[in-house]
Write a protein that holds these residues in place. Structure first.
Motif: not given
Length: 240
Positions: A162-165, A200-209, A234-237
């Motif tokens: 996922m880190a490569l996406i 977690f990292q790709i989700t964080k990056d996509l949410a911020e962007l 899971a309320n991770n956002f």
């Protein structure tokens, strides 16, 4: 010209007093037939050494836990099926077509009333499509203002990290299809939908962007084997 296998199946049935699966279907309806009997109807003929019903039993015996029975057909290859004496290419293709139709029927049923705000409904819709895969596939869902699906695209397939996406590539596709919201979806071939650190990292990056570009990420859903994980549920956002 009579089909030898049909004749032999019929003669064996009369000799034993048994009713053929096809006749049982007509008398009692499909709901009263076993999985072997239903498969025997699809196979239609047996061999000089085995009836269609016996071939069906051998097919089902190939399926593996946890997807035993008809569901396990999806995991079998044409080569697996053709190892059974009496199952040639034509019969193997019929059986794999049956498995594919079953998956599509399941997806079609799940799509009724589908809301992309509801992680459970989305997971149900994509479950049969993704949970059988042996490699990881990642899908981008582009949605309109009411979270209706505009466009679905597989953005990665095979053994992938996922880190490569690239978030940049994802939002370029979102802009191309005029998405107002996006949703990310992928499977875990292990069957365990628990997110990895890369998830977690790709989700964080996509949410911020997504927040900066005014194309929010509604959710990131991971499909396991009859299980799913939703970052939104899971309320991770809230942590991004």
């Amino acid at each position: 010209m009579k089909n030898l296998s049909n004749t032999q199946d019929g003669q064996a049935s009369k000799a034993s007093g048994q009713i053929l699966p096809y006749e049982r279907f007509l008398r009692f309806g499909p709901e009263n037939l076993t999985e072997s009997e239903l498969l025997a109807i699809i196979l239609r003929t047996g061999t000089k050494d085995a009836s269609a019903l016996e071939l069906a039993d051998r097919v089902l015996a190939l399926t593996q836990h946890p997807r035993k029975g008809l569901l396990g057909l999806y995991d079998l290859t044409l080569e697996d099926l053709m190892k059974i004496k009496g199952i040639g290419l034509v019969k193997a293709v019929k059986l794999k077509s049956l498995a594919e139709l079953s998956m599509r029927i399941s997806c079609s049923r799940a799509s009724r009333g589908l809301s992309f705000h509801n992680a459970g409904k989305v997971a149900e819709y994509y479950m049969e499509k993704l949970r059988h895969l042996n490699t990881e596939s990642v899908y981008l869902l582009c949605l309109d203002t009411k979270a209706h699906l505009i466009h679905e695209e597989k953005i990665s397939d095979g053994s992938v990290r996922m880190a490569l996406i690239s978030p940049r590539e994802i939002f370029l596709k979102a802009l191309e299809h005029k998405a107002v919201n996006i949703l990310l979806l992928h499977n875990h071939p292990s069957g365990d939908p628990a997110p990895s650190s890369a998830d977690f990292q790709i989700t964080k990056d996509l949410a911020e962007l997504g927040t900066k570009m005014d194309i929010p990420l509604l959710d990131h859903i991971i499909i396991g084997d009859n299980e799913y994980f939703s970052f939104k549920e899971a309320n991770n956002f809230q942590n991004f």
